[in-house]
Design a protein around this motif. Structure first.
Motif, short mmCIF file in Angstrom:
data_model
loop_
_atom_site.label_atom_id
_atom_site.label_comp_id
_atom_site.label_asym_id
_atom_site.label_seq_id
_atom_site.Cartn_x
_atom_site.Cartn_y
_atom_site.Cartn_z
N ALA A 63 49.30 21.31 -18.33
CA ALA A 63 48.27 22.27 -17.92
C ALA A 63 48.04 23.32 -18.99
N TYR A 64 49.12 23.79 -19.61
CA TYR A 64 49.00 24.80 -20.67
C TYR A 64 48.25 24.23 -21.87
N CYS A 65 48.52 22.98 -22.21
CA CYS A 65 47.79 22.35 -23.32
C CYS A 65 46.29 22.31 -23.01
N ARG A 66 45.95 21.97 -21.78
CA ARG A 66 44.53 21.93 -21.40
C ARG A 66 43.91 23.33 -21.45
N GLU B 74 57.43 27.67 -26.21
CA GLU B 74 56.44 28.71 -26.43
C GLU B 74 55.14 28.06 -26.89
N PHE B 75 54.03 28.61 -26.44
CA PHE B 75 52.73 28.16 -26.91
C PHE B 75 52.21 29.19 -27.90
N MET B 76 52.06 28.76 -29.14
CA MET B 76 51.73 29.64 -30.25
C MET B 76 50.32 29.37 -30.75
N VAL B 77 49.53 30.43 -30.83
CA VAL B 77 48.25 30.35 -31.50
C VAL B 77 48.50 30.55 -32.99
N VAL C 209 51.41 33.14 -26.88
CA VAL C 209 50.48 33.46 -25.80
C VAL C 209 50.94 32.89 -24.46
N GLY C 210 51.88 31.96 -24.49
CA GLY C 210 52.39 31.37 -23.26
C GLY C 210 53.82 30.91 -23.44
N HIS C 211 54.55 30.84 -22.32
CA HIS C 211 55.95 30.43 -22.38
C HIS C 211 56.29 29.71 -21.08
N VAL C 212 56.92 28.56 -21.18
CA VAL C 212 57.34 27.81 -20.00
C VAL C 212 58.86 27.63 -20.04
N GLY D 290 61.45 26.64 -12.01
CA GLY D 290 60.86 26.78 -13.33
C GLY D 290 59.93 27.98 -13.31
N CYS D 291 59.66 28.59 -14.44
CA CYS D 291 58.67 29.67 -14.48
C CYS D 291 57.80 29.51 -15.72
N TYR D 292 56.57 30.02 -15.60
CA TYR D 292 55.54 29.69 -16.59
C TYR D 292 54.59 30.87 -16.73
N GLY D 293 54.54 31.49 -17.91
CA GLY D 293 53.73 32.69 -18.10
C GLY D 293 52.70 32.56 -19.20
N ILE D 294 51.57 33.23 -19.01
CA ILE D 294 50.53 33.36 -20.04
C ILE D 294 50.03 34.80 -20.04
N GLY D 295 50.02 35.43 -21.19
CA GLY D 295 49.46 36.78 -21.31
C GLY D 295 47.95 36.70 -21.43
#
Length: 576
Positions: free
Chosen positions: A181-184, A210-213, A409-412, A440-445
């Motif tokens: 979902a985060y990739c989408r 981590e999802f990095m821009v 920008v995001g972390h799962v 599990g926990c999943y965050g996006i700023g």
């Protein structure tokens, strides 16, 4: 359609003196935000439109992944945080206060405790699982040094989601769904990003990404493979074991002391002794929650404190100060060594590759040479304890690792049972037995994502928004609003586009054309239509792509369709 004269978007030419990064400067100049206090901002209408677009994408993809939206309180009683053990462990970023009855509360920086309490009260049976709850909510973390605008503020919007499963297999599946979902989400926002393995930090758990821009201005160094899709935060990046016995001289004689007056750095000692820096055994003393520990590493590498902490299972580690180094080793910093050192010692695997090396003698102005690991000293174990280097082999495929900069920008996280066990969140399995729920926990700023998009998408004229999160899709600019034909053409086009679902800003200000063009570029509106007196009289308008700068003349009768086609193309680019 929104008219500029009725819209609060106060653009400025001046660059604010306290703005340190591009996104902060441009958000202030474009009239998207205004500072209220350190790390706390007002979101003006255009800025809020961007946030709402980010939130819409988040909601759509969370719902698509099967998560349910809730809203939890921002004020949290201390009892819940004390149950999890984080009330004392979280640190000064947790803003604590008391109500009139002298009861302790905090402003929630994250909501693991609150959501776990909700689940333990409402979920009784495995039949109610799996479950994933999310919210988009205001958070507060009392950052010691708020900076970079929305990149590191104290008050911020975050999308946080929490999954609950019976057992680790179910938790892995929930994690996979959120990862996808985060990739989408970030693809739909038109961002160049990378998902990288990361340390779990004070959130806890068994694994995280981590999802990095990708941006040159990013605070975080990330490591990626040139040959496969492996990526990791530099704190987490793994190092493969070296080939043993490749450095130093085999068949060395007994270790011997050599005077090294005033030489304490790796460069100074290796140059003075005429040896490869990689054959120096660097000894660093750390104070940890588990006691003093000496960490050994080859002189050409750096110790990774996160890896040391995780290897020891310690709550915290920090490099010992000069006084502590002297008390433990008997010598100043720069002269410590493992031979005869009476303190717990662990070594990076790079030390195993040193067949014979040099190290500090635990004596001022002295080093030992011909030191053989396993003969002259024996650490309690070898492990991956160093910072990865560019060119190291990929731990997945053996390809070459390279560095880049990124903005998180995001972390799962796969939390396991850290919170559910501490707070007794259990339910009955199919056999009627109590089982601790896996989480599990999943965050996006939200604001941070908008700022990261600017860091990645800007030029000398201003912001270049991906159309999916731009405050407006199209700017219609009548060059002279006092000319009835020009103003009428602008009104008709704006109304037509608005009726067909296009978000239009009609710049109806009595300003010079140059000011209108500069403001449209500064704010970053993806498509611009210019209607000048001569062109309108000749039956034309100008259509401009903000990103490429390409400008074409289009007949007025075809202008709306051409705008719609450009908007559709840009939306497709974001979705690709």
């Amino acid at each position: 359609m929104i008219r500029y004269t009725r819209f609060l978007m106060p653009t400025t030419k001046e660059t604010p003196s306290d703005a340190e990064v591009v996104s902060h400067r441009l958000m202030l100049r474009a009239g998207l935000i205004r500072k209220v206090a350190s790390g706390i901002y007002n979101y003006l209408p255009a800025g809020l439109k961007v946030l709402r677009k980010v939130e819409r994408i988040l909601r759509e993809e969370m719902d698509r992944a099967g998560a349910q939206e809730v809203l939890m309180p921002s004020v949290v009683p201390s009892e819940l945080w004390k149950e999890s053990g984080r009330w004392d462990a979280y640190g000064k970023e947790l803003l604590r206060f008391k109500d009139r009855a002298d009861r302790e509360f905090c402003l929630g920086p994250t909501h693991e405790e609150v959501v776990t309490d909700l689940i333990r009260r409402e979920v009784r049976s495995y039949r109610q699982l799996p479950m994933n709850l999310y919210q988009i909510q205001d958070k507060f973390r009392d950052e010691i040094r708020p900076r970079f605008g929305l990149m590191r503020g104290r008050e911020f919007f975050m999308k946080d989601a929490y999954s609950f499963d019976m057992g680790e297999e179910g938790a892995k599946e929930s994690y996979r769904k959120m990862y996808e979902a985060y990739c989408r989400i970030f693809k739909r926002m038109g961002l160049d990003f990378r998902a990288v393995e990361a340390d779990t930090g004070n959130i806890g758990g068994s694994s995280s990404h981590e999802f990095m821009v990708i941006a040159d201005s990013g605070e975080d160094a990330i490591v990626s493979c040139a040959s496969c899709d492996h990526g990791a935060n530099v704190e987490k990046a793994e190092c493969l074991p070296p080939t043993a016995g490749t450095a130093g001289s085999n068949g060395a004689g007994p270790a011997r002391k050599v005077a090294t007056p005033g030489r304490r750095t790796i460069e100074e000692v290796s140059s003075f002794l005429g040896i490869d820096p990689g054959t120096l055994i660097k000894t660093l003393l750390f104070e940890t929650s588990a006691g003093d520990v000496a960490v050994l590493v080859s002189g050409k590498f750096e110790v990774n404190e996160i890896k040391v902490r995780n290897h020891l299972g310690a709550e915290w580690v920090r490099l010992a100060d000069e006084a502590r180094v002297r008390a433990v080793t008997g010598a100043p910093s720069g002269f410590a060594g493992p031979v005869g050192l009476s303190v717990r010692t662990i070594a990076d695997r790079s030390v195993q590759a040193i067949s014979s090396g040099a190290t500090g003698a635990n004596e001022k102005d002295a080093h030992l040479v011909d030191v053989v690991p396993g003969r002259d000293f024996s650490p309690e174990g070898y492990a991956d304890l160093r910072v990865v280097s560019a060119g190291d082999p990929c731990p997945r495929c053996g390809g070459e690792l390279r560095f880049s900069r990124g903005i998180e920008v995001g972390h799962v996280f796969r939390l396991g049972t850290k919170y559910s066990e501490a707070m007794r969140a259990v339910c009955l399995d199919a056999d009627g037995r109590e089982q601790v729920i896996a989480m599990g926990c999943y965050g996006i700023g939200v604001g941070r994502t908008a700022a990261a998009a600017i860091e990645q998408n800007h030029d000398g004229d201003g912001i270049v928004w991906p159309i999916s999160i731009a405050p407006f899709e199209v700017a219609v600019i009548p060059v002279n609003v006092k000319n009835a034909d020009v103003a009428g053409a602008a009104e008709r086009l704006s109304s037509d586009l608005d009726a067909r679902g296009v978000e239009v800003l009609l710049d109806d200000r009595e300003e010079r054309p140059g000011i209108k063009f500069k403001d449209a570029d500064l704010v970053g509106i993806p498509v611009r239509v210019t209607l000048g007196e001569k062109n309108v009289a000749a039956g034309f308008g100008e259509l401009r792509d903000r990103k490429s700068g390409e400008t074409v003349r289009v007949g007025l009768s075809d202008l709306a369709e051409s705008v719609l086609a450009m908007v559709a193309r840009k939306k497709a680019e974001c979705a690709a």
